[in-house]
Design an enzyme around this catalytic site. Structure first.
Site, PDB file in Angstrom:
ATOM      1  N   LYS A  13      43.228  40.749  56.352  1.00 44.25           N
ATOM      2  CA  LYS A  13      43.559  42.088  56.882  1.00 44.25           C
ATOM      3  C   LYS A  13      42.303  42.965  56.991  1.00 44.25           C
ATOM      4  CE  LYS A  13      46.477  43.085  53.522  1.00 44.25           C
ATOM      5  NZ  LYS A  13      46.351  41.862  52.707  1.00 44.25           N
ATOM      6  N   ARG A  85      53.388  49.188  51.892  1.00 46.69           N
ATOM      7  CA  ARG A  85      53.478  47.971  51.094  1.00 46.69           C
ATOM      8  C   ARG A  85      54.836  47.842  50.415  1.00 46.69           C
ATOM      9  NH1 ARG A  85      47.878  46.722  49.963  1.00 46.69           N
ATOM     10  NH2 ARG A  85      47.704  44.826  48.757  1.00 46.69           N
ATOM     11  N   ARG A 124      35.459  34.818  46.821  1.00 48.99           N
ATOM     12  CA  ARG A 124      34.893  36.015  47.465  1.00 48.99           C
ATOM     13  C   ARG A 124      33.928  36.745  46.526  1.00 48.99           C
ATOM     14  NH1 ARG A 124      38.963  40.198  50.002  1.00 48.99           N
ATOM     15  NH2 ARG A 124      39.974  39.984  47.997  1.00 48.99           N
ATOM     16  N   ARG A 156      35.505  41.165  42.729  1.00 40.82           N
ATOM     17  CA  ARG A 156      36.486  42.226  42.494  1.00 40.82           C
ATOM     18  C   ARG A 156      37.271  41.892  41.233  1.00 40.82           C
ATOM     19  NH1 ARG A 156      39.752  43.306  48.086  1.00 40.82           N
ATOM     20  NH2 ARG A 156      41.511  43.286  46.663  1.00 40.82           N
ATOM     21  N   ARG A 167      49.255  39.191  42.263  1.00 36.99           N
ATOM     22  CA  ARG A 167      49.252  39.956  43.524  1.00 36.99           C
ATOM     23  C   ARG A 167      50.165  39.296  44.550  1.00 36.99           C
ATOM     24  NH1 ARG A 167      43.048  39.998  44.627  1.00 36.99           N
ATOM     25  NH2 ARG A 167      43.616  40.738  46.704  1.00 36.99           N
TER      26      ARG A 167
HETATM   27  P1  AP5 Z   1      40.083  39.877  53.519  1.00 42.19           P
HETATM   28  O1  AP5 Z   1      39.832  40.283  54.935  1.00 42.19           O
HETATM   29  O2  AP5 Z   1      39.482  40.677  52.445  1.00 42.19           O
HETATM   30  O3  AP5 Z   1      41.655  39.737  53.283  1.00 42.19           O
HETATM   31  P2  AP5 Z   1      42.709  40.850  52.895  1.00 42.19           P
HETATM   32  O4  AP5 Z   1      44.005  40.444  53.506  1.00 42.19           O
HETATM   33  O5  AP5 Z   1      42.199  42.224  53.230  1.00 42.19           O
HETATM   34  O6  AP5 Z   1      42.740  40.588  51.345  1.00 42.19           O
HETATM   35  P3  AP5 Z   1      42.628  41.536  50.119  1.00 42.19           P
HETATM   36  O7  AP5 Z   1      42.452  40.616  48.972  1.00 42.19           O
HETATM   37  O8  AP5 Z   1      41.620  42.620  50.264  1.00 42.19           O
HETATM   38  O9  AP5 Z   1      44.066  42.197  50.269  1.00 42.19           O
HETATM   39  P4  AP5 Z   1      45.035  42.857  49.303  1.00 42.19           P
HETATM   40  O10 AP5 Z   1      46.139  43.236  50.226  1.00 42.19           O
HETATM   41  O11 AP5 Z   1      45.452  42.077  48.130  1.00 42.19           O
HETATM   42  O12 AP5 Z   1      44.160  44.024  48.715  1.00 42.19           O
HETATM   43  P5  AP5 Z   1      43.998  45.564  49.058  1.00 42.19           P
HETATM   44  O13 AP5 Z   1      42.582  45.854  49.059  1.00 42.19           O
HETATM   45  O14 AP5 Z   1      44.844  46.015  50.197  1.00 42.19           O
HETATM   46  O15 AP5 Z   1      39.673  38.342  53.402  1.00 42.19           O
HETATM   47  C1  AP5 Z   1      39.747  37.660  52.166  1.00 42.19           C
HETATM   48  C2  AP5 Z   1      38.646  36.572  52.122  1.00 42.19           C
HETATM   49  O16 AP5 Z   1      38.924  35.593  53.125  1.00 42.19           O
HETATM   50  C3  AP5 Z   1      37.241  37.100  52.441  1.00 42.19           C
HETATM   51  O17 AP5 Z   1      36.334  36.400  51.634  1.00 42.19           O
HETATM   52  C4  AP5 Z   1      37.034  36.758  53.926  1.00 42.19           C
HETATM   53  O18 AP5 Z   1      35.679  36.546  54.232  1.00 42.19           O
HETATM   54  C5  AP5 Z   1      37.834  35.481  54.060  1.00 42.19           C
HETATM   55  N1  AP5 Z   1      38.458  35.333  55.380  1.00 42.19           N
HETATM   56  C6  AP5 Z   1      39.027  36.321  56.127  1.00 42.19           C
HETATM   57  N2  AP5 Z   1      39.537  35.794  57.263  1.00 42.19           N
HETATM   58  C7  AP5 Z   1      39.308  34.456  57.209  1.00 42.19           C
HETATM   59  C8  AP5 Z   1      39.633  33.361  58.085  1.00 42.19           C
HETATM   60  N3  AP5 Z   1      40.295  33.537  59.235  1.00 42.19           N
HETATM   61  N4  AP5 Z   1      39.262  32.106  57.708  1.00 42.19           N
HETATM   62  C9  AP5 Z   1      38.597  31.907  56.522  1.00 42.19           C
HETATM   63  N5  AP5 Z   1      38.259  32.898  55.654  1.00 42.19           N
HETATM   64  C10 AP5 Z   1      38.621  34.164  55.999  1.00 42.19           C
HETATM   65  O19 AP5 Z   1      44.707  46.219  47.745  1.00 42.19           O
HETATM   66  C11 AP5 Z   1      44.145  46.068  46.474  1.00 42.19           C
HETATM   67  C12 AP5 Z   1      45.031  46.765  45.450  1.00 42.19           C
HETATM   68  O20 AP5 Z   1      45.098  48.183  45.732  1.00 42.19           O
HETATM   69  C13 AP5 Z   1      46.501  46.324  45.385  1.00 42.19           C
HETATM   70  O21 AP5 Z   1      46.691  45.164  44.603  1.00 42.19           O
HETATM   71  C14 AP5 Z   1      47.150  47.575  44.760  1.00 42.19           C
HETATM   72  O22 AP5 Z   1      46.905  47.635  43.389  1.00 42.19           O
HETATM   73  C15 AP5 Z   1      46.388  48.718  45.430  1.00 42.19           C
HETATM   74  N6  AP5 Z   1      47.026  49.153  46.679  1.00 42.19           N
HETATM   75  C16 AP5 Z   1      46.480  49.108  47.921  1.00 42.19           C
HETATM   76  N7  AP5 Z   1      47.321  49.580  48.833  1.00 42.19           N
HETATM   77  C17 AP5 Z   1      48.445  49.933  48.166  1.00 42.19           C
HETATM   78  C18 AP5 Z   1      49.710  50.464  48.574  1.00 42.19           C
HETATM   79  N8  AP5 Z   1      49.982  50.723  49.866  1.00 42.19           N
HETATM   80  N9  AP5 Z   1      50.644  50.694  47.626  1.00 42.19           N
HETATM   81  C19 AP5 Z   1      50.383  50.461  46.318  1.00 42.19           C
HETATM   82  N10 AP5 Z   1      49.225  49.949  45.859  1.00 42.19           N
HETATM   83  C20 AP5 Z   1      48.255  49.681  46.787  1.00 42.19           C
END
Ligand code: AP5
Length: 212
Positions: A13, A85, A124, A156, A167
């Site tokens: 994402k 979410r 990562r 992270r 998660r």
């Molecule tokens: P990446 O692009 O970082 O993937 P992502 O889907 O953004 O994954 P995250 O781990 O950041 O998502 P998340 O939803 O758990 O965390 P968030 O930050 O929103 O890619 C991941 C890896 O894969 C990278 O190394 C990349 O290079 C690689 N990659 C990407 N595309 C690829 C491909 N096509 N092929 C191969 N490799 C690839 O949230 C974190 C925390 O914040 C949550 O757990 C929660 O505590 C809090 N939070 C955030 N939003 C909310 C909300 N709305 N409500 C409540 N709590 C929230």
């Protein structure tokens, strides 16, 4: 143009949202990034993130609302990454959008299975400048050092395997019901997240360019 990017942890994402926002001139709003910035000053948020738990709906909704008050964001259009979410967050977002007469063009669902996400996330490493690497799939030129700014790479706190499992469980329990929610409003667009980064980018670009 306004879109939501939805999907499990590690779906890609953040990677796609940055590039898509750049290409189409939209503002990238990542609630995860916002909380990671806040983490230093807020102990409660820090503990929730490190445990892989969601921040309470009220806090998240208020934070997003503040961004949607900004005229330049509304003018440019926005890409919501990591929000909503929960169904509650989606309902609250609908109310805000309706009150401001803002249209959401679509919800892009990037899907990947658990095993692929774990592989991507556990390897990562990130830098304070925002660059992201993978120990085997996308290693930096010099071990542990950012190619872009020379900064020290780190993991992270929620990227350890046991937290990634939590998660994912949270995603299944609290976020997946959103798929049905958006299917009902006919705004859901499926994106194959198992393809390589460029291919996923092409899939999303084509949807947006065609106004899907
Ligand atoms: P990446 O692009 O970082 O993937 P992502 O889907 O953004 O994954 P995250 O781990 O950041 O998502 P998340 O939803 O758990 O965390 P968030 O930050 O929103 O890619 C991941 C890896 O894969 C990278 O190394 C990349 O290079 C690689 N990659 C990407 N595309 C690829 C491909 N096509 N092929 C191969 N490799 C690839 O949230 C974190 C925390 O914040 C949550 O757990 C929660 O505590 C809090 N939070 C955030 N939003 C909310 C909300 N709305 N409500 C409540 N709590 C929230």
């Amino acid at each position: 143009m306004n879109y939501i990017i939805l999907g499990p942890p590690g779906a890609g994402k953040g990677t796609q949202a940055k590039n898509i926002a750049g290409k189409f001139g939209m503002v990238h709003l990542s609630t995860g990034d916002m909380f990671r910035e806040e983490k230093e000053s807020d102990e409660v948020v820090s503990k929730l993130l490190s445990a892989g738990q969601l921040v309470p709906d009220e806090i998240v909704v208020n934070m997003v609302k503040k961004h949607l008050e900004k005229d330049d964001i509304i003018k440019k259009g926005f890409l919501l990454d990591g929000f909503p979410r929960t169904v509650k967050q989606a309902e609250e977002l609908d109310v805000v959008l309706k009150s401001k007469n803002i249209k959401m063009e679509g919800v892009l669902l990037i899907d990947v299975p658990f095993e692929e996400a774990v592989k991507r996330i556990v390897g990562r490493r990130i830098c304070v400048c925002g660059a992201s690497y993978h120990m085997t799939l996308l290693p930096p030129k010099e071990d542990g050092k950012c190619d872009r700014c020379g900064g020290k790479l780190f993991q992270r706190s929620d990227d350890k395997e046991n937290v990634v499992r939590e998660r994912f469980a949270v995603y299944e329990r609290q976020t997946k019901p959103l798929i049905e929610y958006y299917e009902k409003s006919d705004t859901l667009i499926y994106i194959n997240g198992l393809k390589d980064e460029k291919d996923v980018f092409a899939q999303i670009s084509s949807c947006i360019a065609n106004g899907l």
